[in-house]
Structure formats: C-alpha cells, structure tokens
Design an enzyme around this catalytic site. Structure first.
Site, PDB file in Angstrom:
ATOM      1  N   HIS A 184      34.486 140.587   5.215  1.00 24.72           N
ATOM      2  CA  HIS A 184      34.373 139.209   4.910  1.00 24.72           C
ATOM      3  C   HIS A 184      34.843 138.693   3.677  1.00 24.72           C
ATOM      4  O   HIS A 184      35.335 137.610   3.486  1.00 24.72           O
ATOM      5  CB  HIS A 184      32.990 138.677   5.401  1.00 24.72           C
ATOM      6  CG  HIS A 184      33.177 137.247   6.141  1.00 24.72           C
ATOM      7  ND1 HIS A 184      32.171 136.861   6.812  1.00 24.72           N
ATOM      8  CD2 HIS A 184      34.143 136.537   5.896  1.00 24.72           C
ATOM      9  CE1 HIS A 184      32.242 135.586   7.301  1.00 24.72           C
ATOM     10  NE2 HIS A 184      33.494 135.097   6.757  1.00 24.72           N
ATOM     11  N   TYR A 192      27.981 134.644  10.798  1.00 29.44           N
ATOM     12  CA  TYR A 192      27.929 133.207  11.597  1.00 29.44           C
ATOM     13  C   TYR A 192      26.827 133.133  12.639  1.00 29.44           C
ATOM     14  O   TYR A 192      26.348 132.160  13.068  1.00 29.44           O
ATOM     15  CB  TYR A 192      29.219 133.061  12.452  1.00 29.44           C
ATOM     16  CG  TYR A 192      30.428 132.951  11.633  1.00 29.44           C
ATOM     17  CD1 TYR A 192      30.526 132.976  10.367  1.00 29.44           C
ATOM     18  CD2 TYR A 192      31.700 133.141  12.446  1.00 29.44           C
ATOM     19  CE1 TYR A 192      32.022 133.014   9.665  1.00 29.44           C
ATOM     20  CE2 TYR A 192      32.813 133.392  11.625  1.00 29.44           C
ATOM     21  CZ  TYR A 192      32.928 133.319  10.197  1.00 29.44           C
ATOM     22  OH  TYR A 192      34.259 133.094   9.768  1.00 29.44           O
ATOM     23  N   LYS A 219      36.266 119.909  21.694  1.00 33.90           N
ATOM     24  CA  LYS A 219      36.733 119.102  22.680  1.00 33.90           C
ATOM     25  C   LYS A 219      38.001 119.797  23.471  1.00 33.90           C
ATOM     26  O   LYS A 219      38.976 120.050  22.706  1.00 33.90           O
ATOM     27  CB  LYS A 219      37.289 117.477  21.979  1.00 33.90           C
ATOM     28  CG  LYS A 219      36.238 116.760  21.274  1.00 33.90           C
ATOM     29  CD  LYS A 219      36.771 115.576  20.578  1.00 33.90           C
ATOM     30  CE  LYS A 219      35.705 114.722  20.116  1.00 33.90           C
ATOM     31  NZ  LYS A 219      36.103 113.659  19.401  1.00 33.90           N
TER      32      LYS A 219
END
Length: 274
Positions: A107, A51, A238
């Site tokens: 992963h 990432y 959010k």
C-alpha cells in the site's frame, strides 16, 4: 462495458475501471454499494487491509451471483496491526472468502521494512504460492521502483498512485518510468478537480470540453485519465453516477483537449492520497 481489459506484464488482464472501497466504511451499507457496482458492470473491486471492509467486499461478491473468475479483486498490504505480509495475505483471503486475489499491492513505500528488496521477495512468494495472480505496489515513486526492479525476479504489475491533472506534472516521472518497464499505472482520486478542488484553472477547459461533447466534467476527467494509459479506480454511492463513469469509457478526447487540460492542470492545486 466500454472500458477495455489491459494486459499486465504478469500475463493477466485488468479491467481498466475499478470500483474503489476506500471511503465506503463497513457494515451492510458497504455490502450494498459493492453489489450495486457489480450489478452495473463494474467487475473490478479494489479494497485494502487498511480500509477494514474486505469482509464486506467479499460478501458482496459472493451474494452477487457472479462467478469468482468474473470478478477482479484487488487488496493491499497496509501493515495494519503490525502484521507481516504472509500473515496479512492470509487474513485478507479469509476476510474476502476467496482462495486467491487477482492483484495484491504494497500500500505504501513506508511499509517496505526493512527494505524494498526484502519485502518484494515476500510478495513474489505470495505469487509463487498462488495466493495472488499478480503483485504490485501503490504510492511508489520512480526511485522506489528502480530499487525494486534491480532486485526483483518478478516486476510489479501495477503502481497505484494519485493521478489527476493538478498533479500530472509532478507524477510524470513515475508514469514515464512505469511505461519504460511495462508497469501499469492505476489512478485513484482522478475526480478530485471536480469533487474537492473546484474554482481552479481546470474549471474552464473541463466545462468547455464537456459542453462541446455533451458530457459532464467528471466524464471528461475520466476520459483524460484513460488517455494517459491509466486504469481508473473510482467510486460513487449513486447508481446514476456509476453509469455516467461507465459511459466515459467510450469518450476519446482530441489532442487539443488533452493539451488544454494538461496546461490548466500545471497551473496549480494538489491533492491528497489514500
């Protein structure tokens, strides 16, 4: 926080909802979003070598004011830049600015080179050395897990997989194998049916159940995932959504609700992994 801790076979406990950083990118915005999650009672941060935002996750934890012991940090060996597991874990710890992670995962099955037993032995050494309190895998199927367990001294604590109603039937053998062997399932992309795959058979029951209980369809999906015994890894930029997802931990769906979602999910549509 309504989401309970779940005890793993390693003897440690994992928060049953985590904030995922897969799509956050990097830079200051990523730091701010991880801090926002921490400030909204998300004590479980999930990142990965691939990432490329371990540094941001670590910076957010450090600047949040939380004690290290109060934050559950997961990262993953992704084979980035061709680095091996011993080198990768040290790089990840340096990036995160910590001396250990709570959970370290392989992963993907494709990273088990030359084979699963050899790679898992390296993971066991990481745990033995105290660099990770618990170790596990991601995107392993039941056959992969069977091979791993045959040679393992330490069972994987978790298997993080794609899980939502459209893939539930496909993933059920993995869930059953994990349950049989005391491996916790972590679910990523649980909200795909309401974020990317709307217009399918799930729309009806999700909306009906949401209306019945005064919920959002997303909350219903998270409650369904929790009912399947899985840890949820999710994210939002959010704050109001983070609070919405947090509140879903209090929701208990009826057997009829779960069956309706299962039935609709079996009718079609798939998903993409991380």
């Amino acid at each position: 926080m309504p989401w309970d801790l779940i005890e793993m076979n390693s003897g440690y406990s994992i928060p049953s909802i985590g904030f995922g950083t897969w799509k956050l990118g990097n830079g200051q915005a990523s730091i701010d979003l991880v801090q926002q999650a921490l400030n909204n009672q998300y004590s479980h941060i999930d990142t990965a070598q691939a990432y490329r935002n371990e540094e941001e996750a670590g910076a957010a934890v450090k600047s949040s004011g939380h004690e290290r012991s109060d934050v559950f940090i997961t990262t993953k060996y992704s084979g980035t830049n061709g680095l091996d597991i011993p080198t990768s874990i040290q790089n990840s710890l340096n990036n995160l600015g910590v001396s250990y992670v709570d959970l370290y995962l392989i992963h993907s099955r494709r990273l088990a080179v030359p084979d699963i037993p050899t790679v898992w032995a390296q993971m066991e050494k990481i745990k033995e050395d105290g660099l990770a309190k618990s170790i596990g895998v991601s995107n392993f199927n039941e056959k992969d897990l069977e091979i791993l367990i045959e040679s393992a001294k330490v069972k994987p604590a978790v298997n993080q997989i794609l899980l939502h109603p459209y893939v539930y039937r496909e993933q059920l053998p993995i869930l059953n194998f994990a349950a049989e062997h005391g491996i916790i399932i972590e679910a990523y992309s649980a909200l795909i049916p309401v974020t990317k795959q709307t217009g399918g058979p799930l729309d009806g029951p999700l909306n009906e159940i949401a209306t019945k209980y005064g919920l959002t369809p997303g909350q219903v999906l998270l409650a369904w995932t929790k009912a399947k015994g899985a840890v949820v890894v999710t994210m939002s930029t959010k704050q109001e959504r983070l609070r919405e997802y947090s509140a879903a931990g209090d929701i208990e769906l009826s057997e009829e609700d779960i069956a309706a979602i299962d039935t609709a999910g079996a009718l079609g549509l798939g998903g993409t992994g991380n």
